[in-house]
Design a protein around this motif. Structure first.
Motif, PDB file in Angstrom:
ATOM      1  N   SER A  78      44.717  51.286  32.941  1.00 24.92           N
ATOM      2  CA  SER A  78      44.318  50.713  34.220  1.00 24.92           C
ATOM      3  C   SER A  78      45.070  51.368  35.369  1.00 24.92           C
ATOM      4  O   SER A  78      44.482  51.683  36.418  1.00 24.92           O
ATOM      5  CB  SER A  78      44.576  49.201  34.210  1.00 24.92           C
ATOM      6  N   THR A 146      43.723  39.971  38.590  1.00 26.15           N
ATOM      7  CA  THR A 146      43.054  39.749  37.305  1.00 26.15           C
ATOM      8  C   THR A 146      43.848  38.793  36.419  1.00 26.15           C
ATOM      9  O   THR A 146      43.264  38.015  35.666  1.00 26.15           O
ATOM     10  CB  THR A 146      42.855  41.087  36.575  1.00 26.15           C
ATOM     11  N   ALA A 149      43.078  35.362  37.591  1.00 29.64           N
ATOM     12  CA  ALA A 149      41.726  34.989  37.160  1.00 29.64           C
ATOM     13  C   ALA A 149      41.714  34.628  35.675  1.00 29.64           C
ATOM     14  O   ALA A 149      41.089  33.647  35.268  1.00 29.64           O
ATOM     15  CB  ALA A 149      40.760  36.135  37.441  1.00 29.64           C
ATOM     16  N   ALA A 150      42.417  35.429  34.864  1.00 31.70           N
ATOM     17  CA  ALA A 150      42.500  35.112  33.430  1.00 31.70           C
ATOM     18  C   ALA A 150      43.223  33.794  33.194  1.00 31.70           C
ATOM     19  O   ALA A 150      42.929  33.068  32.237  1.00 31.70           O
ATOM     20  CB  ALA A 150      43.213  36.246  32.686  1.00 31.70           C
ATOM     21  N   ALA A 173      36.987  35.971  41.975  1.00 37.42           N
ATOM     22  CA  ALA A 173      37.330  37.089  41.092  1.00 37.42           C
ATOM     23  C   ALA A 173      36.121  37.975  40.830  1.00 37.42           C
ATOM     24  O   ALA A 173      36.230  39.208  40.800  1.00 37.42           O
ATOM     25  CB  ALA A 173      37.889  36.546  39.765  1.00 37.42           C
ATOM     26  N   VAL A 177      35.357  42.178  41.843  1.00 39.47           N
ATOM     27  CA  VAL A 177      34.818  43.251  41.001  1.00 39.47           C
ATOM     28  C   VAL A 177      33.605  43.899  41.675  1.00 39.47           C
ATOM     29  O   VAL A 177      33.424  45.122  41.650  1.00 39.47           O
ATOM     30  CB  VAL A 177      34.434  42.699  39.614  1.00 39.47           C
ATOM     31  N   ILE A 212      40.147  47.599  37.259  1.00 40.93           N
ATOM     32  CA  ILE A 212      39.988  46.152  37.061  1.00 40.93           C
ATOM     33  C   ILE A 212      39.508  45.856  35.642  1.00 40.93           C
ATOM     34  O   ILE A 212      39.980  44.919  34.989  1.00 40.93           O
ATOM     35  CB  ILE A 212      39.010  45.582  38.106  1.00 40.93           C
ATOM     36  N   GLY A 213      38.574  46.667  35.140  1.00 39.07           N
ATOM     37  CA  GLY A 213      38.078  46.460  33.772  1.00 39.07           C
ATOM     38  C   GLY A 213      39.161  46.642  32.729  1.00 39.07           C
ATOM     39  O   GLY A 213      39.304  45.822  31.810  1.00 39.07           O
ATOM     40  N   CYS A 216      41.565  43.641  32.904  1.00 40.20           N
ATOM     41  CA  CYS A 216      41.033  42.443  32.238  1.00 40.20           C
ATOM     42  C   CYS A 216      41.147  42.564  30.716  1.00 40.20           C
ATOM     43  O   CYS A 216      41.503  41.600  30.020  1.00 40.20           O
ATOM     44  CB  CYS A 216      39.583  42.221  32.651  1.00 40.20           C
ATOM     45  N   TRP A 219      44.782  41.917  29.658  1.00 40.40           N
ATOM     46  CA  TRP A 219      45.162  40.509  29.572  1.00 40.40           C
ATOM     47  C   TRP A 219      44.575  39.851  28.321  1.00 40.40           C
ATOM     48  O   TRP A 219      45.243  39.052  27.648  1.00 40.40           O
ATOM     49  CB  TRP A 219      44.694  39.759  30.820  1.00 40.40           C
ATOM     50  N   ALA A 220      43.313  40.185  28.019  1.00 37.59           N
ATOM     51  CA  ALA A 220      42.669  39.577  26.852  1.00 37.59           C
ATOM     52  C   ALA A 220      43.373  39.960  25.555  1.00 37.59           C
ATOM     53  O   ALA A 220      43.554  39.126  24.659  1.00 37.59           O
ATOM     54  CB  ALA A 220      41.198  39.991  26.800  1.00 37.59           C
TER      55      ALA A 220
END
Length: 329
Positions: A78, A146, A149-150, A173, A177, A212-213, A216, A219-220
């Protein structure tokens, strides 16, 4: 001929000073890393030993280490998108080295050390300081946005039916994007306040969306390390999954805001206890939080070592021929 012989002598003194500064910085980072690892082992040694003794404990702890390391790699990607968006041809191995040295620099109190490390290491691979500062600022804004948001994933477990009040934040959020240009404008405004050139802060929409992708995804994946730990400690797997992913992201953002603390020690754990307490007893949640800290520190150190070894195996950058020699020829 006299000026030519004087030039190496003039360059020798800064070279020695630079080597001394690099050595001192490396010693400080090593000492801070050892302190972080030692403190984590003292705090989580008992909990980790008990968890490893449970059925499947060793495998779940190893999975937790790999999950957080994978999340770090995604976070590096990222950030790298923002660095090379300025046209840099820096190798992935070199940017990984810069990123992970910045990761362990957070063990030293104050975020400024990570910025300085990025600038100095970026110069060595031909990346302008303004580009490194802009990438650091853009990455920080994207990471926190992000992450927040998560963090909304914890709302259903903590607030129940009242979680719908957070819907506007989800829409915000999504708008970030769809129209990521505000991120670059925010960083450019900050750089103008700091009286730094702000042109490098204008990231392309494609690069910002990619960043941003990747963030995300980071975080996942990184939140899965906490999920493995809480499942090992007896939490219900399905109910605890969104709580772990969202709670870890929210706690990490809170730790980043507490920049005067080394790696947000204390702040991150305090924020993480609240969502985990909704899916498991407080005593088990406390053990999971402490174990998570140790897993994060060990995976960060291991990932940094792997990045340094990768950069070393890739070898030095090819030295371009000086323009003076080409003209003389």
């Amino acid at each position: 001929m006299a000026p030519e012989t004087a030039t190496p002598q003039a360059d020798a003194r800064p070279s020695r000073r630079a080597r001394l500064l690099r050595t001192a910085a490396a010693l400080v980072l090593i000492a801070a890393t050892c302190f972080a690892v030692g403190g984590s082992l003292r705090g989580a040694g008992t909990e980790m030993a008990e968890a490893a003794g449970r059925p499947g404990g060793v495998l779940l702890l190893i999975a937790a280490l790999f999950a957080n390391a994978a999340g770090l790699v995604l976070s590096m990607l990222s950030w790298r998108v923002l660095v090379v968006d300025g046209g840099s041809t820096a190798r992935t191995s070199d940017t990984a080295r810069i990123f992970f040295i910045g990761v362990i620099s957070k063990f030293v109190p104050g975020r400024i050390w990570g910025v300085l490390a990025h600038i100095q290491l970026g110069k060595a691979v031909g990346i302008a300081p303004e580009r490194m500062i802009a990438a650091f600022g853009l990455g920080l804004v994207i990471g926190m946005t992000t992450g927040a948001a998560a963090g909304l994933l914890v709302a259903p477990a903590v607030f129940g039916a009242g979680a719908w009040v957070f819907a506007p934040l989800v829409l915000l959020a999504a708008a970030a994007v769809a129209r990521p240009g505000w991120v670059g404008r925010l960083v450019a405004w900050t750089m103008r306040l700091a009286r730094r050139p702000d042109g490098a802060a204008e990231g392309s929409p494609r690069a910002l969306r990619l960043s941003i992708g990747w963030a995300c995804a980071s975080w996942a994946v990184s939140g899965l390390h906490l999920w493995a730990i809480v499942v090992l400690l007896g939490a219900p797997p399905l109910l605890s999954l969104p709580v772990c992913v969202g709670g870890f992201a929210l706690a990490t953002v809170a730790g980043s805001l507490a920049f005067v603390l080394p790696d947000g020690w204390g702040a991150r754990e305090l924020v993480l206890l609240a969502p985990l307490g909704a899916v498991m007893p407080l005593s088990a949640a406390t053990a999971a939080v402490i174990a998570s800290r140790l897993v994060c520190v060990l995976s960060e150190v291991a990932a940094t070592g792997a990045a340094l070894a990768w950069a070393r195996a890739a070898g030095p950058l090819p030295t371009p021929r000086p323009a003076l020699q080409e003209g003389a020829a």
